[in-house]
Design a protein around this motif. Structure first.
Motif, PDB file in Angstrom:
ATOM      1  N   MET A   9       0.610  -1.587  -0.191  1.00 34.02           N
ATOM      2  CA  MET A   9      -0.306   0.198  -0.094  1.00 34.02           C
ATOM      3  C   MET A   9       1.276   0.983  -0.057  1.00 34.02           C
ATOM      4  N   GLN A  10       0.619   2.286  -0.459  1.00 34.79           N
ATOM      5  CA  GLN A  10       0.868   3.632  -0.661  1.00 34.79           C
ATOM      6  C   GLN A  10       1.062   3.838   0.052  1.00 34.79           C
ATOM      7  N   LYS A  11       2.521   4.951   0.928  1.00 34.30           N
ATOM      8  CA  LYS A  11       1.959   5.648   2.190  1.00 34.30           C
ATOM      9  C   LYS A  11       1.674   6.662   2.111  1.00 34.30           C
ATOM     10  N   GLU A  12       0.527   7.467   2.545  1.00 39.16           N
ATOM     11  CA  GLU A  12      -0.088   9.010   2.388  1.00 39.16           C
ATOM     12  C   GLU A  12       1.192  10.306   2.938  1.00 39.16           C
ATOM     13  N   SER A  13       2.105   9.781   4.298  1.00 42.46           N
ATOM     14  CA  SER A  13       2.646  10.527   4.736  1.00 42.46           C
ATOM     15  C   SER A  13       4.186  10.608   3.957  1.00 42.46           C
ATOM     16  N   GLU A  14       4.124   9.852   3.073  1.00 45.53           N
ATOM     17  CA  GLU A  14       5.396   9.982   2.230  1.00 45.53           C
ATOM     18  C   GLU A  14       5.083  10.853   0.710  1.00 45.53           C
ATOM     19  N   TYR A  15       4.080  11.444   0.651  1.00 49.60           N
ATOM     20  CA  TYR A  15       3.293  12.102  -0.774  1.00 49.60           C
ATOM     21  C   TYR A  15       3.694  13.296  -1.138  1.00 49.60           C
ATOM     22  N   ILE A  16       4.983  12.876  -2.181  1.00 44.98           N
ATOM     23  CA  ILE A  16       5.118  14.882  -2.804  1.00 44.98           C
ATOM     24  C   ILE A  16       4.078  15.276  -3.000  1.00 44.98           C
ATOM     25  N   ILE A  17       3.228  14.787  -4.288  1.00 42.86           N
ATOM     26  CA  ILE A  17       2.097  15.280  -5.280  1.00 42.86           C
ATOM     27  C   ILE A  17       0.751  14.847  -4.762  1.00 42.86           C
ATOM     28  N   THR A  18       0.377  15.272  -4.224  1.00 48.67           N
ATOM     29  CA  THR A  18      -1.241  15.117  -3.695  1.00 48.67           C
ATOM     30  C   THR A  18      -2.202  16.039  -4.532  1.00 48.67           C
ATOM     31  N   ILE A  19      -3.362  14.555  -5.313  1.00 51.84           N
ATOM     32  CA  ILE A  19      -4.593  15.610  -5.928  1.00 51.84           C
ATOM     33  C   ILE A  19      -5.264  15.143  -5.644  1.00 51.84           C
ATOM     34  N   LYS A  20      -5.774  16.279  -5.278  1.00 50.87           N
ATOM     35  CA  LYS A  20      -7.808  16.321  -4.343  1.00 50.87           C
ATOM     36  C   LYS A  20      -8.293  16.006  -5.338  1.00 50.87           C
ATOM     37  N   ASN A  21      -9.939  15.821  -5.704  1.00 57.39           N
ATOM     38  CA  ASN A  21     -10.861  16.062  -6.109  1.00 57.39           C
ATOM     39  C   ASN A  21     -10.815  16.934  -7.386  1.00 57.39           C
ATOM     40  N   LEU A  22     -10.186  16.545  -8.590  1.00 60.22           N
ATOM     41  CA  LEU A  22      -9.538  17.673  -9.827  1.00 60.22           C
ATOM     42  C   LEU A  22     -10.446  16.645 -10.980  1.00 60.22           C
ATOM     43  N   ASN A  23     -11.001  18.102 -11.859  1.00 59.27           N
ATOM     44  CA  ASN A  23     -11.723  18.204 -12.539  1.00 59.27           C
ATOM     45  C   ASN A  23     -11.082  18.540 -13.711  1.00 59.27           C
ATOM     46  N   GLN A  24     -10.600  18.648 -14.795  1.00 56.22           N
ATOM     47  CA  GLN A  24      -9.922  19.084 -15.552  1.00 56.22           C
ATOM     48  C   GLN A  24     -10.497  19.819 -17.025  1.00 56.22           C
ATOM     49  N   TYR A  25     -10.932  20.519 -16.983  1.00 53.56           N
ATOM     50  CA  TYR A  25     -11.668  20.959 -18.219  1.00 53.56           C
ATOM     51  C   TYR A  25     -11.005  21.344 -19.499  1.00 53.56           C
ATOM     52  N   TYR A  26     -11.310  21.041 -20.919  1.00 56.84           N
ATOM     53  CA  TYR A  26     -10.719  22.013 -21.564  1.00 56.84           C
ATOM     54  C   TYR A  26     -12.796  22.225 -22.720  1.00 56.84           C
ATOM     55  N   GLY A  27     -12.038  24.119 -22.136  1.00 52.64           N
ATOM     56  CA  GLY A  27     -13.854  24.319 -22.605  1.00 52.64           C
ATOM     57  C   GLY A  27     -14.808  23.844 -22.214  1.00 52.64           C
ATOM     58  N   ASP A  28     -15.098  22.888 -22.507  1.00 52.61           N
ATOM     59  CA  ASP A  28     -16.825  22.591 -21.578  1.00 52.61           C
ATOM     60  C   ASP A  28     -16.823  20.827 -21.103  1.00 52.61           C
ATOM     61  N   PHE A  29     -15.449  20.588 -21.867  1.00 46.99           N
ATOM     62  CA  PHE A  29     -14.968  19.285 -22.102  1.00 46.99           C
ATOM     63  C   PHE A  29     -14.588  19.242 -20.513  1.00 46.99           C
ATOM     64  N   LEU A  30     -15.245  17.736 -20.187  1.00 44.69           N
ATOM     65  CA  LEU A  30     -14.072  17.206 -19.145  1.00 44.69           C
ATOM     66  C   LEU A  30     -13.794  16.334 -18.849  1.00 44.69           C
ATOM     67  N   ALA A  31     -12.325  16.673 -19.409  1.00 41.97           N
ATOM     68  CA  ALA A  31     -11.736  15.667 -19.606  1.00 41.97           C
ATOM     69  C   ALA A  31     -11.102  14.133 -18.329  1.00 41.97           C
ATOM     70  N   ALA A  32     -11.269  15.118 -17.677  1.00 40.05           N
ATOM     71  CA  ALA A  32     -10.925  14.287 -16.291  1.00 40.05           C
ATOM     72  C   ALA A  32     -11.445  14.114 -14.940  1.00 40.05           C
ATOM     73  N   LYS A  33     -12.205  13.472 -14.608  1.00 44.85           N
ATOM     74  CA  LYS A  33     -12.871  13.421 -13.357  1.00 44.85           C
ATOM     75  C   LYS A  33     -12.506  13.100 -11.994  1.00 44.85           C
ATOM     76  N   ASP A  34     -12.739  13.880 -11.200  1.00 44.04           N
ATOM     77  CA  ASP A  34     -12.939  13.826  -9.709  1.00 44.04           C
ATOM     78  C   ASP A  34     -11.443  12.920  -9.867  1.00 44.04           C
ATOM     79  N   VAL A  35      -9.979  13.028 -10.103  1.00 43.79           N
ATOM     80  CA  VAL A  35      -9.202  12.392  -9.741  1.00 43.79           C
ATOM     81  C   VAL A  35      -8.784  12.420  -8.345  1.00 43.79           C
ATOM     82  N   ASN A  36      -8.544  11.772  -7.638  1.00 38.19           N
ATOM     83  CA  ASN A  36      -7.534  11.812  -6.382  1.00 38.19           C
ATOM     84  C   ASN A  36      -6.812  10.642  -6.270  1.00 38.19           C
TER      85      ASN A  36
END
Lengths: 258, 220
Positions: free
Chosen positions: A1-28
């Protein structure tokens, strides 16, 4: 399992749009320090998009909008007072097609350092950066030559050396070996294994065996009915390739769709 | 979603069928060997010896096909586990075939002798053995771990019978030393049947591994 305390980058509830288009949804997801994390999934599943959110590379795309947070060293890189250029210095990127500057091998390394205000010994920096990417022995006698005279594999290692020269802590790689022959690919893979001693690495790859060989963790993405990419499952690479929890992951890595 | 790598999945299904055929030969071999023993039928025993070559050939051919699949298709996850399981299953089946051969040779050895006792428990053990191969291979082909676990329980019956045969033969030998030669032969037969059941149980364990990736111990 990953160790959260060792995270250097943490993505939280990420939604990435290009214009109206949702390219990446609810990424953690998180990148663990000094580990290699592979992002895999079928074409259009948002894996490159997610990779680019980690150093605000999507900002450069017209109409792109990011919702959610990406923490790097405890700070959200999308905060208003954060300079994206500074983010990209610390979180470097290597692309699919080797893209050296049409300048000398030496200048390819020196340029980034110089504009970042590097005051030290430039010759030394060039040498150590090229040594870190196992290129020094091959190019030490032709540092003044144009970088474009190198082979594709050498050019790609030069691009990694260039990224390393500005002393980042994270390297993002978007299919760094997909344009290379098998031997050059093997060299890049060996290099990634060396580099993780010093850097944290995230790599997007279409080559499942490559993900299996080089990564510690694997994140599998898919697209939903609206063509938005989402994270299906993330775990240790051994677990994902030996006994994935999700049937969709199993079907994809076994090559039953894609 | 459209299925891709159809050729590969068909190859796996075809190899599964070959494993089942190999299992059918093994099931038949132990049945025939027991029949040869009970009926003192040496020509049937010869058939078992010849049949073992077929079983060995099955093992080699299946193994070669699986090796090629590993080399060319780079299986992962469930498919990789199934291929590893298949390799393990055929090597167990091959050894089970060898036990049938041992029994057939024992049958030849005592074919001219008058039995010191009527053979009742040994045929029962062989029947349980045949049932185990049959059912465990059904579990293998259905990827059914629960069935595999329940099949393994039959091995307890075989073990009980083995202990019973052993005690019984010991009594005969103590009572009359002239029975020792035949009694030890029959004791060996009982032991081979007991091993036969153990191999079937090993297959059950591999079927569980196939579904779950976990190693469990059913040979208790």
């Amino acid at each position: 399992m990953q160790k959260e305390s060792e995270y250097i980058i943490t993505i939280k509830n990420l939604n990435q749009y290009y214009g109206d288009f949702l390219a990446a949804k609810d990424v953690n997801l998180g990148l663990e320090k000094n580990k290699v994390t592979a992002l895999i999934g079928p074409s259009g599943c948002g894996k490159s998009t997610v990779l680019r959110t980690m150093n605000r590379m999507n900002d450069l795309i017209k109409g792109a909008g990011t919702k959610g947070e990406v923490f790097f060293e405890g700070k959200n890189i999308y905060d208003k007072n954060v300079d994206p250029v500074e983010v990209r210095r610390k979180i470097g990127m290597v692309f699919q097609k080797p893209n050296p500057f049409p300048k000398s091998i030496y200048e390819n390394i020196a340029w980034g350092a110089r504009i970042n205000g590097f005051q030290g010994n430039m010759d030394e920096l060039v040498e150590t950066s090229l040594k870190k990417t196992a290129l020094w022995e091959e190019v030490k006698d032709k540092l003044k030559q144009n970088a474009l005279s190198l082979s594709g594999g050498q050019q790609q290692r030069l691009c990694i050396a260039r990224a390393v020269a500005v002393q980042p802590s994270v390297l993002l790689m978007d299919e760094p070996a997909s344009a290379l022959d098998p031997i050059s690919t093997a060299k890049i893979e060996d290099l990634i294994d060396e580099l993780k001693q010093t850097y944290t690495i995230a790599i997007v790859t279409h080559n499942m065996q490559q993900a299996g060989r080089i990564s510690d963790y694997t994140a599998f993405f898919m697209v939903d009915e609206e063509r938005a990419g989402f994270l299906v499952e993330m775990g240790s690479t051994d677990q994902i390739f030996f006994n994935p929890s999700d049937k969709r992951t199993e079907a994809y890595i076994s090559g039953r769709f894609g | 979603m459209k299925e891709i790598r159809k050729h590969y999945h068909e190859a796996i299904a075809e190899i599964d069928r070959e494993v089942l055929k190999m299992g059918a030969h093994v099931e038949e071999s132990v049945g025939k060997a027991m029949s040869a023993l009970v009926n003192q039928d040496t020509s049937l025993a010869e058939q078992v010896l010849a049949g073992d070559e077929v079983i060995n050939r099955f093992e080699q051919q299946i193994q070669d096909r699986l090796t090629v699949l590993i080399a060319t298709e780079q299986p992962v996850a469930g498919e990789l586990r199934h291929i590893i399981t298949s390799l393990k299953v055929i090597s167990q089946l091959e050894r089970m075939g060898d036990h049938s051969v041992h029994i057939a040779k024992a049958a030849v050895k005592i074919a001219q002798e008058k039995f010191i006792k009527s053979l009742i428990d040994l045929p029962k053990m062989a029947e349980y053995g045949m049932k185990m191969v049959h059912e465990v291979l059904t579990a293998f082909s259905d990827r059914d771990k629960d069935k595999a676990i329940s099949v393994a329980q039959l091995d307890d019956r075989i073990d009980e019978l083995h202990n019973q045969v052993w005690r019984e033969l010991l009594t005969y030998m103590m009572a009359d030393v002239s029975t020792i030669n035949q009694a030890t032969t029959l004791l060996f037969v009982s032991r081979w049947l007991e091993r036969f059941g153990d191999h079937a149980t090993n297959i059950s364990e591999w079927v569980v591994y196939d579904s779950t990736g976990e190693h469990i111990e059913l040979n208790l």
